[in-house]
Design an enzyme around this catalytic site. Sequence first.
Site, PDB file in Angstrom:
ATOM      1  N   ASN A  40     -17.174   5.691  -1.454  1.00 19.77           N
ATOM      2  CA  ASN A  40     -18.567   6.612  -1.481  1.00 19.77           C
ATOM      3  C   ASN A  40     -18.251   7.543  -0.561  1.00 19.77           C
ATOM      4  O   ASN A  40     -18.067   7.262   0.623  1.00 19.77           O
ATOM      5  CB  ASN A  40     -19.779   5.727  -1.043  1.00 19.77           C
ATOM      6  CG  ASN A  40     -20.579   6.378  -1.240  1.00 19.77           C
ATOM      7  OD1 ASN A  40     -21.175   7.672  -1.342  1.00 19.77           O
ATOM      8  ND2 ASN A  40     -22.004   6.068  -1.319  1.00 19.77           N
ATOM      9  N   HIS A  79     -33.307  -3.960  -5.808  1.00 22.08           N
ATOM     10  CA  HIS A  79     -33.811  -3.203  -4.766  1.00 22.08           C
ATOM     11  C   HIS A  79     -35.536  -2.593  -5.195  1.00 22.08           C
ATOM     12  O   HIS A  79     -35.230  -1.782  -5.551  1.00 22.08           O
ATOM     13  CB  HIS A  79     -32.613  -2.034  -4.273  1.00 22.08           C
ATOM     14  CG  HIS A  79     -31.255  -2.763  -4.131  1.00 22.08           C
ATOM     15  ND1 HIS A  79     -30.945  -1.386  -3.674  1.00 22.08           N
ATOM     16  CD2 HIS A  79     -30.627  -3.823  -3.413  1.00 22.08           C
ATOM     17  CE1 HIS A  79     -29.748  -1.475  -3.452  1.00 22.08           C
ATOM     18  NE2 HIS A  79     -29.956  -3.411  -3.321  1.00 22.08           N
ATOM     19  N   ARG A  82     -34.460  -7.168  -2.617  1.00 25.03           N
ATOM     20  CA  ARG A  82     -34.793  -6.864  -1.526  1.00 25.03           C
ATOM     21  C   ARG A  82     -35.756  -5.279  -0.681  1.00 25.03           C
ATOM     22  O   ARG A  82     -36.233  -5.010  -2.070  1.00 25.03           O
ATOM     23  CB  ARG A  82     -33.635  -5.807  -0.931  1.00 25.03           C
ATOM     24  CG  ARG A  82     -33.359  -5.517  -0.138  1.00 25.03           C
ATOM     25  CD  ARG A  82     -32.241  -4.396  -0.004  1.00 25.03           C
ATOM     26  NE  ARG A  82     -32.226  -3.091   0.113  1.00 25.03           N
ATOM     27  CZ  ARG A  82     -31.376  -2.168  -0.124  1.00 25.03           C
ATOM     28  NH1 ARG A  82     -30.409  -2.151   0.212  1.00 25.03           N
ATOM     29  NH2 ARG A  82     -32.372  -0.777  -0.667  1.00 25.03           N
ATOM     30  N   TYR A 113     -33.348   5.255   5.026  1.00 24.35           N
ATOM     31  CA  TYR A 113     -32.933   4.361   4.110  1.00 24.35           C
ATOM     32  C   TYR A 113     -33.310   3.819   2.841  1.00 24.35           C
ATOM     33  O   TYR A 113     -34.397   3.086   3.196  1.00 24.35           O
ATOM     34  CB  TYR A 113     -31.428   3.436   4.688  1.00 24.35           C
ATOM     35  CG  TYR A 113     -31.106   2.400   4.004  1.00 24.35           C
ATOM     36  CD1 TYR A 113     -30.424   2.873   3.490  1.00 24.35           C
ATOM     37  CD2 TYR A 113     -31.475   1.321   4.337  1.00 24.35           C
ATOM     38  CE1 TYR A 113     -29.407   2.602   3.289  1.00 24.35           C
ATOM     39  CE2 TYR A 113     -31.124   0.869   3.745  1.00 24.35           C
ATOM     40  CZ  TYR A 113     -30.142   0.988   2.603  1.00 24.35           C
ATOM     41  OH  TYR A 113     -28.943   0.291   2.138  1.00 24.35           O
ATOM     42  N   ASP A 158     -33.684  -4.649   4.312  1.00 29.03           N
ATOM     43  CA  ASP A 158     -31.861  -4.249   4.783  1.00 29.03           C
ATOM     44  C   ASP A 158     -32.131  -3.476   6.255  1.00 29.03           C
ATOM     45  O   ASP A 158     -33.100  -2.299   6.142  1.00 29.03           O
ATOM     46  CB  ASP A 158     -30.934  -3.109   3.929  1.00 29.03           C
ATOM     47  CG  ASP A 158     -29.295  -2.749   3.823  1.00 29.03           C
ATOM     48  OD1 ASP A 158     -28.968  -3.017   5.622  1.00 29.03           O
ATOM     49  OD2 ASP A 158     -29.088  -2.354   3.271  1.00 29.03           O
ATOM     50  N   HIS A 201     -29.594  -2.255   8.395  1.00 31.72           N
ATOM     51  CA  HIS A 201     -28.631  -0.594   8.033  1.00 31.72           C
ATOM     52  C   HIS A 201     -27.669  -0.129   9.242  1.00 31.72           C
ATOM     53  O   HIS A 201     -27.738   0.944   9.174  1.00 31.72           O
ATOM     54  CB  HIS A 201     -28.991   0.221   7.402  1.00 31.72           C
ATOM     55  CG  HIS A 201     -28.470   0.610   6.514  1.00 31.72           C
ATOM     56  ND1 HIS A 201     -26.987   1.762   6.398  1.00 31.72           N
ATOM     57  CD2 HIS A 201     -27.977   0.608   5.242  1.00 31.72           C
ATOM     58  CE1 HIS A 201     -26.602   2.190   5.318  1.00 31.72           C
ATOM     59  NE2 HIS A 201     -26.816   0.848   4.814  1.00 31.72           N
ATOM     60  N   GLU A 231     -30.112  -8.187   6.508  1.00 29.52           N
ATOM     61  CA  GLU A 231     -28.913  -7.181   7.162  1.00 29.52           C
ATOM     62  C   GLU A 231     -28.639  -6.492   7.264  1.00 29.52           C
ATOM     63  O   GLU A 231     -29.831  -5.505   7.943  1.00 29.52           O
ATOM     64  CB  GLU A 231     -28.905  -6.474   4.755  1.00 29.52           C
ATOM     65  CG  GLU A 231     -27.415  -5.966   4.768  1.00 29.52           C
ATOM     66  CD  GLU A 231     -27.147  -5.630   3.022  1.00 29.52           C
ATOM     67  OE1 GLU A 231     -26.794  -4.965   2.883  1.00 29.52           O
ATOM     68  OE2 GLU A 231     -28.306  -5.824   2.510  1.00 29.52           O
ATOM     69  N   GLU A 276     -20.658  -5.754   4.428  1.00 31.43           N
ATOM     70  CA  GLU A 276     -20.278  -4.728   3.099  1.00 31.43           C
ATOM     71  C   GLU A 276     -19.099  -3.355   3.570  1.00 31.43           C
ATOM     72  O   GLU A 276     -18.486  -3.174   2.712  1.00 31.43           O
ATOM     73  CB  GLU A 276     -21.559  -3.811   2.366  1.00 31.43           C
ATOM     74  CG  GLU A 276     -21.897  -2.883   3.309  1.00 31.43           C
ATOM     75  CD  GLU A 276     -23.833  -2.178   2.985  1.00 31.43           C
ATOM     76  OE1 GLU A 276     -23.342  -1.034   2.668  1.00 31.43           O
ATOM     77  OE2 GLU A 276     -24.591  -2.825   2.536  1.00 31.43           O
ATOM     78  N   ARG A 293     -21.028 -10.524   3.578  1.00 31.16           N
ATOM     79  CA  ARG A 293     -21.341  -9.617   1.935  1.00 31.16           C
ATOM     80  C   ARG A 293     -19.815  -8.153   1.824  1.00 31.16           C
ATOM     81  O   ARG A 293     -20.750  -7.375   1.343  1.00 31.16           O
ATOM     82  CB  ARG A 293     -22.114  -8.652   2.445  1.00 31.16           C
ATOM     83  CG  ARG A 293     -23.560  -9.503   3.033  1.00 31.16           C
ATOM     84  CD  ARG A 293     -24.637  -8.163   2.898  1.00 31.16           C
ATOM     85  NE  ARG A 293     -24.601  -7.719   1.782  1.00 31.16           N
ATOM     86  CZ  ARG A 293     -25.150  -6.741   1.119  1.00 31.16           C
ATOM     87  NH1 ARG A 293     -24.647  -5.468   1.828  1.00 31.16           N
ATOM     88  NH2 ARG A 293     -25.059  -6.426  -0.244  1.00 31.16           N
ATOM     89  N   HIS A 341     -22.198  -6.917  -1.647  1.00 27.60           N
ATOM     90  CA  HIS A 341     -22.256  -5.665  -1.752  1.00 27.60           C
ATOM     91  C   HIS A 341     -22.017  -5.636  -3.313  1.00 27.60           C
ATOM     92  O   HIS A 341     -21.062  -6.116  -3.844  1.00 27.60           O
ATOM     93  CB  HIS A 341     -21.630  -4.698  -0.637  1.00 27.60           C
ATOM     94  CG  HIS A 341     -21.227  -3.738  -1.172  1.00 27.60           C
ATOM     95  ND1 HIS A 341     -23.389  -2.522  -0.597  1.00 27.60           N
ATOM     96  CD2 HIS A 341     -21.033  -1.962  -1.262  1.00 27.60           C
ATOM     97  CE1 HIS A 341     -22.740  -2.252  -0.869  1.00 27.60           C
ATOM     98  NE2 HIS A 341     -21.551  -1.351  -1.443  1.00 27.60           N
ATOM     99  N   ASP A 364     -22.843   2.030  -5.140  1.00 26.11           N
ATOM    100  CA  ASP A 364     -21.282   2.954  -5.047  1.00 26.11           C
ATOM    101  C   ASP A 364     -19.946   2.397  -5.506  1.00 26.11           C
ATOM    102  O   ASP A 364     -18.942   2.325  -4.967  1.00 26.11           O
ATOM    103  CB  ASP A 364     -21.575   3.252  -3.350  1.00 26.11           C
ATOM    104  CG  ASP A 364     -21.661   2.656  -2.976  1.00 26.11           C
ATOM    105  OD1 ASP A 364     -21.654   1.448  -2.786  1.00 26.11           O
ATOM    106  OD2 ASP A 364     -21.099   2.564  -1.438  1.00 26.11           O
ATOM    107  N   GLU A 401     -25.544  -8.366  -4.877  1.00 27.80           N
ATOM    108  CA  GLU A 401     -26.482  -7.185  -5.141  1.00 27.80           C
ATOM    109  C   GLU A 401     -26.080  -6.601  -6.520  1.00 27.80           C
ATOM    110  O   GLU A 401     -25.288  -6.982  -6.834  1.00 27.80           O
ATOM    111  CB  GLU A 401     -25.428  -6.348  -3.666  1.00 27.80           C
ATOM    112  CG  GLU A 401     -27.161  -4.728  -3.923  1.00 27.80           C
ATOM    113  CD  GLU A 401     -26.385  -4.460  -3.122  1.00 27.80           C
ATOM    114  OE1 GLU A 401     -27.741  -3.353  -2.314  1.00 27.80           O
ATOM    115  OE2 GLU A 401     -25.516  -3.957  -2.074  1.00 27.80           O
ATOM    116  N   TRP A 403     -25.602   5.060  10.609  1.00 26.01           N
ATOM    117  CA  TRP A 403     -25.872   5.307   9.710  1.00 26.01           C
ATOM    118  C   TRP A 403     -27.614   5.011   9.685  1.00 26.01           C
ATOM    119  O   TRP A 403     -27.946   5.549   8.423  1.00 26.01           O
ATOM    120  CB  TRP A 403     -24.909   4.235   8.771  1.00 26.01           C
ATOM    121  CG  TRP A 403     -25.173   5.662   7.320  1.00 26.01           C
ATOM    122  CD1 TRP A 403     -24.341   6.845   7.085  1.00 26.01           C
ATOM    123  CD2 TRP A 403     -26.494   5.359   6.126  1.00 26.01           C
ATOM    124  NE1 TRP A 403     -24.516   7.268   5.654  1.00 26.01           N
ATOM    125  CE2 TRP A 403     -25.479   6.330   5.569  1.00 26.01           C
ATOM    126  CE3 TRP A 403     -27.357   4.618   6.076  1.00 26.01           C
ATOM    127  CZ2 TRP A 403     -26.543   6.281   4.133  1.00 26.01           C
ATOM    128  CZ3 TRP A 403     -27.656   4.625   5.077  1.00 26.01           C
ATOM    129  CH2 TRP A 403     -27.988   5.703   3.915  1.00 26.01           C
TER     130      TRP A 403
END
Length: 404
Positions: free
Chosen positions: A38, A123, A148, A160, A212, A214, A238, A264, A285, A314, A318, A341, A404
Amino acid sequence: MTKIVGAEVLVTAPGRNYVTLKVTTDEGVVGWGDATLNGRELAVAAYLRDHVCPLLIGRDAHRIEDVWQYLYKGAYWRRGPVTMTAIAAVDVALWDIKGKIAGLPVYQLLGGAARDGVMVYGHASGRDVPEMLDDVARYLDEGYLAVRAQSGVPGLDKTYGIPHEGQTVYEPAAGARPQEDLWDTAPYLRFAPEMLGAVRERFGFGFHLLHDVHHRLTPIEAGRLGKDLEPHRMFWIEDPTPAEDQEAFRTIRQHTTTPLAVGEVFNSIWDCQHLITERLIDYVRTSVSHAGGITHLRRIFALADLYGVRSGSHGAGDLSPVSLAAALHVDLSVPNFGIQEYMGHADPAGEVFRTSYTFKGGYLHPGDLPGLGVEVDEEAAAKFPYDPKYLPVNRRRDGSVHDW
């Protein structure tokens, strides 16, 4: 000997960018691999075209382990997301070929099914808590056993995991330059326990609840969040801290019993070796496309199995349907599977990738077609040219770059 006579790279954007490897044998058997990274798709495409594909011609497609070692050790410059994603694409394509020649689905070549299906999580998200709760209800109504939950954080314009205006499936990559968003940890830490508590209050404890983080917290902040979430019996949180700092998870462990998942962004067994052998995480993951393919992912899961760590690969948008199918074959066969996921793929991806996996009662099954059970329509792929898109960059209120 089944000789490789062709190796081609397809770059297509049916809804988002995917890099797909096509490997062809002298018997006309075609194998497909996913090489999508990605926001850095063209780097992997060039690595494959210029440095890997020419080396495949004339090699025996059945010698999967030998090809893996040849590409990994022969490059000298090892590991890293570009290299391991390229190797993964080759590896998955060769497993696809082997399954097609044998007339068996790949999971049968991996020892057969260890379960009847693969539990997946969806999600659920919303711009606020009521919208998020309605989305959780939608997933539960569709039969999901695990969800999630992500919600917009009061005081932050963008968060996010929340679809942009007009999106039906969340895709964070957008625009030819990275979007710059504001992040503030304090309101998030206050809000997350309330938001996830609202999920439990409305729907109870009859399903698995995930969240998550992140990579956004310090170890002590993550420990505090995990402690605050303990009454909600999370399946996991996560990526609570930046994944590079494996020792940070020891600090988190000391402060909470909430299960931890990470991996991931990992590309090899060495990225998570310490986390697994020290039992600092509960779920790893790593994904088939970013961690060297089926061959290397099985090594990671085998190590994890020795230490009671389960898989939780993961599976966001993407990764192409080729990658998801490969993951399902591994998931079905490993003894320490945890969860998969499943973000799904928005149309027009279905015009390019024709899949055989099925969803029923909260479980996915890869199907029983020979190989991976996914085929690629090259004519359809050509209709969707590459469209540069990048993941956002987050900045704190003082203007400094946040994770991120």
